[in-house]
Design an enzyme around this catalytic site. Structure first.
Site, PDB file in Angstrom:
ATOM      1  N   GLN A   1     -71.542  21.549  45.146  1.00 57.52           N
ATOM      2  CA  GLN A   1     -71.246  22.676  44.367  1.00 57.52           C
ATOM      3  C   GLN A   1     -72.366  23.605  44.521  1.00 57.52           C
ATOM      4  O   GLN A   1     -73.320  23.514  44.986  1.00 57.52           O
ATOM      5  CB  GLN A   1     -71.617  22.124  42.786  1.00 57.52           C
ATOM      6  CG  GLN A   1     -70.888  23.167  41.780  1.00 57.52           C
ATOM      7  CD  GLN A   1     -70.499  22.536  40.514  1.00 57.52           C
ATOM      8  OE1 GLN A   1     -70.407  21.211  40.473  1.00 57.52           O
ATOM      9  NE2 GLN A   1     -70.246  23.183  39.435  1.00 57.52           N
TER      10      GLN A   1
ATOM     11  N   SER B   1     -73.250  15.231  46.627  1.00 54.38           N
ATOM     12  CA  SER B   1     -72.876  15.191  45.357  1.00 54.38           C
ATOM     13  C   SER B   1     -71.446  15.044  45.223  1.00 54.38           C
ATOM     14  O   SER B   1     -70.857  14.120  45.605  1.00 54.38           O
ATOM     15  CB  SER B   1     -73.460  16.397  44.335  1.00 54.38           C
ATOM     16  OG  SER B   1     -73.158  16.291  42.891  1.00 54.38           O
ATOM     17  N   LEU B   2     -70.693  16.113  44.600  1.00 58.59           N
ATOM     18  CA  LEU B   2     -69.181  16.147  44.886  1.00 58.59           C
ATOM     19  C   LEU B   2     -68.590  15.887  46.163  1.00 58.59           C
ATOM     20  O   LEU B   2     -67.518  15.424  46.388  1.00 58.59           O
ATOM     21  CB  LEU B   2     -68.740  17.513  44.110  1.00 58.59           C
ATOM     22  CG  LEU B   2     -68.334  18.832  45.101  1.00 58.59           C
ATOM     23  CD1 LEU B   2     -67.113  18.753  45.769  1.00 58.59           C
ATOM     24  CD2 LEU B   2     -68.579  19.890  44.219  1.00 58.59           C
TER      25      LEU B   2
ATOM     26  N   ARG C   1     -64.327  14.573  36.777  1.00 62.12           N
ATOM     27  CA  ARG C   1     -65.884  14.618  36.798  1.00 62.12           C
ATOM     28  C   ARG C   1     -66.419  15.712  36.162  1.00 62.12           C
ATOM     29  O   ARG C   1     -67.478  15.820  35.498  1.00 62.12           O
ATOM     30  CB  ARG C   1     -66.258  14.252  38.336  1.00 62.12           C
ATOM     31  CG  ARG C   1     -67.850  14.063  38.307  1.00 62.12           C
ATOM     32  CD  ARG C   1     -68.027  13.607  39.869  1.00 62.12           C
ATOM     33  NE  ARG C   1     -69.129  13.556  40.639  1.00 62.12           N
ATOM     34  CZ  ARG C   1     -69.987  14.245  40.948  1.00 62.12           C
ATOM     35  NH1 ARG C   1     -69.562  15.796  41.068  1.00 62.12           N
ATOM     36  NH2 ARG C   1     -71.179  14.132  41.510  1.00 62.12           N
TER      37      ARG C   1
ATOM     38  N   HIS D   1     -77.197  14.988  37.609  1.00 62.38           N
ATOM     39  CA  HIS D   1     -78.107  14.042  38.103  1.00 62.38           C
ATOM     40  C   HIS D   1     -79.376  13.879  37.324  1.00 62.38           C
ATOM     41  O   HIS D   1     -80.294  13.940  38.091  1.00 62.38           O
ATOM     42  CB  HIS D   1     -78.507  14.625  39.907  1.00 62.38           C
ATOM     43  CG  HIS D   1     -76.829  14.748  40.430  1.00 62.38           C
ATOM     44  ND1 HIS D   1     -76.246  13.608  40.929  1.00 62.38           N
ATOM     45  CD2 HIS D   1     -76.494  15.747  41.080  1.00 62.38           C
ATOM     46  CE1 HIS D   1     -75.165  14.167  41.654  1.00 62.38           C
ATOM     47  NE2 HIS D   1     -75.249  15.346  41.661  1.00 62.38           N
TER      48      HIS D   1
ATOM     49  N   GLN E   1     -74.167   7.827  40.809  1.00 66.88           N
ATOM     50  CA  GLN E   1     -74.622   9.221  41.518  1.00 66.88           C
ATOM     51  C   GLN E   1     -74.422  10.057  40.483  1.00 66.88           C
ATOM     52  O   GLN E   1     -75.480  11.218  40.534  1.00 66.88           O
ATOM     53  CB  GLN E   1     -73.541   9.315  42.673  1.00 66.88           C
ATOM     54  CG  GLN E   1     -73.632  10.551  43.376  1.00 66.88           C
ATOM     55  CD  GLN E   1     -72.444  11.482  43.416  1.00 66.88           C
ATOM     56  OE1 GLN E   1     -71.873  11.900  42.326  1.00 66.88           O
ATOM     57  NE2 GLN E   1     -72.045  11.674  44.576  1.00 66.88           N
TER      58      GLN E   1
END
Length: 311
Positions: free
Chosen positions: A9, A94-95, A119, A203, A252
């Site tokens: 992101q 991440s994503l 998500r 996170h 995660q």
């Protein structure tokens, strides 16, 4: 050895994928398939904005994934490249880990889009707006950032969210704690603390409701077999067992993105070439983390053609 990596992101921008879609039917098919899977014209938001709609977490996550997979599909179809033959590992920030798993065949494109939409929604809903925040610590290594986060917490959540490279660490948690940390950076010999324009504290333990939502979603749509092994965010270690992948994807959401460690681990495993598809964000982090590797960023048709010639 070669690793294909996928951005997270913050790499979204209005107009993303437009030139690629104009040049290639393979890219257009990806954007259409994602639109159909989500039941929304995400491609129109990617193409025309408005920017605040694209920045919404629930739109940004599938958009960034779609853009990167479009680049991959063009590379595969028009460049004649088979990812499983040309890469040794995949990884994503991440994503981007979902994008990497889609590229490795563990998730279909439609399922990846739906999982990332969910998500994004779950991460946004986990913490009321204004309660959480994130900050980038510039000129901070992991030790300084950890000590600062511990000092600023004062009973609230303040923790390292992203260990990006030796000069940039992101912290996440309660807004007051993050603001305290920014005010204290000089005490820890950190150059600067910068509040990030994000809508939720990703996170960190505050994301537990989102982790629960993803556990439920991934139980219904579990990853399948991987054509390529993945370096996972939360362990910075290689994984290829789908059950383990599923567990790590849940972890995660609240866990640290160990990107610096992942770059070091991939280089340690013999990776000499990193190829970033759909962005130019991870490359600089990798070169600051490991020496003597090459990094290629692939976004448009010219990049794809150059890469296809060199593979």
């Amino acid at each position: 050895m070669r690793a294909f990596v996928f951005p997270g992101q913050g790499s979204q921008k209005v107009g993303m994928g437009v030139d690629l879609a104009a040049a290639s039917a393979a890219a257009r098919e990806v954007f259409q398939e994602v639109d159909d899977a989500l039941g929304q014209k995400l491609s129109a938001i990617m193409r025309e904005g408005p920017e605040d709609a694209l920045t919404l977490t629930e739109n940004a996550q599938p958009a960034i994934m779609a853009n990167a997979i479009a680049v991959l599909r063009v590379l595969e179809r028009e460049g004649g490249i088979n990812l499983a033959e040309k890469a040794d590992f995949v990884a994503g920030h991440s994503l981007g880990e979902y994008t990497a798993l889609c590229a490795a065949g563990a998730f279909s494109l439609a399922d990846t889009a739906r999982l990332l939409k969910l998500r994004g929604q779950a991460m946004q809903a986990a913490v009321p707006v204004g309660i959480g925040a994130m900050a980038a610590l510039l000129g901070a290594d992991i030790d300084k950032a950890t000590r600062l986060a511990e000092a600023a917490a004062e009973g609230q959540v303040c923790t390292v969210a992203n260990d990006n490279d030796p000069t940039q660490v992101v912290i996440s948690g309660h807004r007051e704690a993050i603001e305290r940390a920014i005010a204290m950076v000089k005490d820890f010999e950190i150059k600067r603390g910068l509040l990030l324009p994000v809508s939720a504290p990703f996170h960190c333990p505050l994301m537990q409701p989102a982790a629960d939502a993803m556990a439920e979603a991934l139980a219904k749509t579990p990853p399948g077999a991987l054509r390529l092994p993945l370096f996972a965010n939360v362990t910075a270690a290689v994984v290829s067992d789908p059950t383990e992948v599923q567990r790590l994807l849940v972890e995660q959401v609240t866990g640290r993105v160990r990107w610096r460690e992942s770059a070091i681990a991939m280089a340690g495993a013999g990776v000499e070439q990193f190829v970033e598809l759909g962005g130019k964000v991870l490359g600089p982090m990798i070169t600051r983390s490991v020496a003597d590797v090459s990094v290629t960023s692939v976004i448009g048709m010219a990049d794809i053609e150059d890469l296809a010639k060199g593979l």
